[in-house]
Structures are given as structure tokens and as C-alpha cells.
Design an enzyme around this catalytic site. Structure first.
Site, PDB file in Angstrom:
ATOM      1  CD  GLN A  88      57.794 136.830  10.869  1.00  0.00           C
ATOM      2  OE1 GLN A  88      56.821 137.192  11.852  1.00  0.00           O
ATOM      3  NE2 GLN A  88      57.430 136.391   9.798  1.00  0.00           N
ATOM      4  CG  HIS A 154      53.177 134.838  12.902  1.00  0.00           C
ATOM      5  ND1 HIS A 154      52.216 133.985  12.845  1.00  0.00           N
ATOM      6  CD2 HIS A 154      53.774 135.139  11.877  1.00  0.00           C
ATOM      7  CE1 HIS A 154      52.216 133.825  11.160  1.00  0.00           C
ATOM      8  NE2 HIS A 154      53.205 134.523  10.798  1.00  0.00           N
ATOM      9  CD  GLU A 247      40.979 139.579   9.408  1.00  0.00           C
ATOM     10  OE1 GLU A 247      40.482 138.515   8.954  1.00  0.00           O
ATOM     11  OE2 GLU A 247      41.002 139.852  10.736  1.00  0.00           O
ATOM     12  CE1 TYR A 257      37.448 142.419  15.980  1.00  0.00           C
ATOM     13  CE2 TYR A 257      38.230 141.721  18.146  1.00  0.00           C
ATOM     14  CZ  TYR A 257      37.370 142.999  17.410  1.00  0.00           C
ATOM     15  OH  TYR A 257      36.872 143.928  17.722  1.00  0.00           O
ATOM     16  CE1 TYR A 268      51.252 132.312   3.360  1.00  0.00           C
ATOM     17  CE2 TYR A 268      51.598 131.137   5.448  1.00  0.00           C
ATOM     18  CZ  TYR A 268      51.702 132.325   4.620  1.00  0.00           C
ATOM     19  OH  TYR A 268      51.720 133.625   5.446  1.00  0.00           O
TER      20      TYR A 268
END
Length: 376
Positions: A88, A154, A247, A257, A268
Site C-alpha cells: 500500500q 497501513h 469509522e 480512539y 479477519y
């Protein structure tokens, strides 16, 4: 309306009435829309900024920064730093400094190589445009993730410039979930810095005693959308959950958070995450999706072209290949969701509102496109 009620609101899907893709008409709940393909042939475009002369500055995750003008895409801008274009990671978000017209300064994020692998970095540079070529000068690294890893997921990461000129940048937890609860680690955080990379004196951990001074908030998994909300006068961010639990959050100074202590999703494997959906000391999301839509890109609509959407959130979905419009009342409370362009364009990576009020989408494909939405 509470979150469970919101999730029960019926979704309205759009009907495409005209093909081909380059000029299509759609009916939505509140307005008819015409779409056009502004550019194509981009390699996994990730971030977009509007230049003052009407051109577009767009990143490709593979490492190139390009300028799109009148349907023509430039050769790569020279002097972009080395990026780790794997998983990513790659060249990610881009934003113009408020004084860009005089300074030429841009900000961009990317997966930076270093000891141990790669990590999210934020840089500034001066964009120099020429008749036949474009380049960056005075590249300066403002943030370099303090712990790099070979994991490929991420990275975050979005850049938001607040009205006071401070910069927010979102940092994913790099697939190592416990890092999101380590206040000595930038991963899994929203950071806040001055435009020159220094630390604002009013940051919640500015003295460095309880956390890194650049940290604004913690407990984030992978925030790939963020924008300044003029209605609540605050930052809003959207982030990926695991299996469920994507979210919308309102990152506040020093707040936690919850990831991976609380979540509205599951691992998963199907196993429960942490303590469940709530626990003392952890903030609740403003809104969540279950099942996940894989959100990336967030715009809060402010413009004259679609007054029906004023103040609503526009969120790209990678998984379901759609644009989610989260309807809000005049106090900022969510009242429902409309899902638009279901499967019409592919994976939507970024969403931006142009100065004229039109909306631009980036599609995360090997043959990525820039799609412009106007009133039909």
C-alpha cells in the site's frame, strides 16, 4: 439518530442512464449528475490538488507526481524523493500551501525508505513549472516515521491544512496494531505540526512527558481520509477497520480512539477485537460502517454547484467501488447515507471539491482515472 439507527437507514443506489463512461448521467436522491473523464492512464492515482490556473496536481502511488491540464498529463515532475512503491506504500497525498501562488510550496506524503524498511513521511517542496518540464526544489522532510518496518500496509496518509496554518497528517499503524497505543510511536496517530515542521506549543504532549510532542491523537488503525470541517470547526477523519468497523472520527487533542482495544469490527479470523465496542478512556466514532466499505478519501462539501449536499461528507469506497454521501443536519449530526455510482468507476481512492463546486474522484486502478462530477 444513534449509530444503530443510522446503519438501518435505507441506501439509495444510482441508476446510470447514459454511457459511455466518458460522459455519463446519474440520478441521485437530491440532484442529477453528469460525469466526465478528465484524465486516464494514471498508475494508481492517490492524491489530488487544484492548481490556481485550473491544472491538477496528482500523485501516482508508483512514485510519480504529474500535472494534468486540458486533458493532457505531463511527464513526471523531477526530483521527487525515492519512495518505496510496494504493498500500500508509494507516493500518497498532496496539498498546496495556503500561500502557494507566491511561494510555490506543496506538501506531500510518501512511504520513505530507511533503516528497517519503510515508514510514512511528510515533505515540503517548491514546485517549479516550466514550458517543457516541471521539477521540485528545496525538498524538506518535515516528518519521518520514527520506526520503520518491512510490512506493506497501513501507511495512512492524508494531509489537512487547518485555517490557522497548522498541518495535520494521518499515520497508519503499519499493520502492527499495538503501535497505535504507544504514545512514543508515531504509528496509529494523527500528528499536528507547524508549516516548517516544528511543534506547536499548544499540542497536547508538547512537553514530551506523556507522548511524542507531534502527536495530536492516538488509537487510529489506518486513516486514509481527512478534511477540515467548517461546521464543527474541527478535523474529521475516516479510517479502515478490520472486518467491519470502518469509522468516521473527530480527532481531538490527546484523545485515544481505541484501536485495537475497542472496535465495531472483528479480526479477519472472526475473533473479537480487544474489549469489544467500548471501554473507559476510549472515544467513540461519530459513525461506523459494518460491513466495511474500505474508505479512502474524504471531502466535506462546501460549494455552490450542489447546495443540496452542503456540509455533507463524501467518502470514497475501495471495496464497493462507490461514493458514500453521509447526510448531516445543521448541527453536524449524521442523518443517513446515500451510496452513489455503485461499481461505475472502480475503486475510489480520493475525493476532492474543486473551487467551482464540482467534485473530483480518483480511481485506484492500473489505468486510473480522474472523474469530474457536475450538475446534470
Amino acid at each position: 439518530m444513534n449509530r444503530k439507527s443510522i446503519l438501518a437507514v435505507g441506501f439509495t443506489f444510482l441508476l446510470c442512464t447514459t454511457l459511455p463512461l466518458s460522459a455519463a448521467n446519474f440520478k441521485t436522491e437530491k440532484v442529477d449528475i453528469t460525469t466526465e473523464t478528465v484524465a486516464e492512464g494514471l498508475e494508481h492515482p492517490w492524491g489530488l490538488a487544484f492548481l490556481p490556473d485550473g491544472a491538477l496536481l496528482v500523485t501516482e502511488r508508483t512514485g510519480s507526481l504529474r500535472i494534468v491540464r486540458n486533458g493532457r498529463t505531463s511527464q513526471p515532475v523531477a526530483n521527487v524523493p525515492e519512495v518505496v512503491a510496494a504493498g500500500q506504500g508509494g507516493l500518497l497525498d498532496v496539498a498546496l500551501a495556503p500561500n502557494f501562488s507566491t511561494s510555490g510550496t506543496i506538501y506531500f506524503t510518501f512511504s520513505e525508505p530507511g533503516k528497517g524498511g519503510a515508514g510514512t513521511a511528510l515533505a515540503s517542496a517548491k514546485l517549479i513549472r516550466g514550458e517543457n518540464s516541471n521539477r521540485l526544489e528545496n525538498v524538506k522532510i518535515l516528518v519521518s516515521m520514527n520506526k520503520k518496518t518491512t510490512k506493506g500496509q497501513h501507511f495512512g496518509s492524508r494531509i489537512v491544512i487547518a485555517p490557522d496554518g497548522k498541518l495535520f497528517v494521518t499515520m497508519g499503524e503499519r499493520g502492527e496494531q499495538d503501535r497505535a497505543q504507544d504514545f512514543r510511536d508515531q504509528a496509529g496517530s494523527v500528528l499536528r505540526i507547524n508549516a516548517d515542521g516544528s511543534i506547536p506549543s499548544d499540542n497536547p504532549f508538547a512537553d514530551g512527558k506523556k507522548g511524542l510532542p507531534e502527536i495530536w491523537s492516538k488509537g487510529h488503525r489506518n486513516p486514509q481520509g481527512a478534511a477540515w470541517d467548517s461546521l464543527t470547526k474541527s478535523l474529521l477523519a475516516v479510517e479502515h477497520g478490520a472486518m467491519g468497523g470502518d469509522e468516521v472520527n473527530q480527532p481531538k487533542p490527546g484523545r485515544n480512539y481505541g484501536w485495537p482495544v475497542i472496535s465495531y469490527g472483528k479480526h479477519y479470523s472472526g475473533a473479537k477485537i480487544g474489549k469489544g465496542t467500548s471501554a473507559a478512556g476510549y472515544e467513540q466514532p461519530l459513525y461506523y460502517w459494518d460491513p466495511s466499505i474500505a474508505p479512502s478519501g474524504l471531502a466535506i462539501y462546501q460549494g455552490s454547484m450542489f447546495p443540496e449536499w452542503q456540509g455533507d461528507l463524501l467518502v470514497g469506497s475501495l471495496k464497493f467501488e462507490l461514493l458514500s454521501r453521509l447526510d448531516r443536519d445543521d448541527k453536524g449530526a449524521f442523518t443517513g447515507e446515500e451510496r452513489m455510482f455503485d461499481g461505475a468507476f472502480g475503486r475510489i481512492r480520493d475525493v476532492r471539491v474543486a473551487p467551482d463546486g464540482s467534485v473530483y474522484l480518483l480511481t485506484d486502478e492500473a489505468n486510473g482515472k480522474i472523474i469530474r462530477l457536475t450538475r446534470g
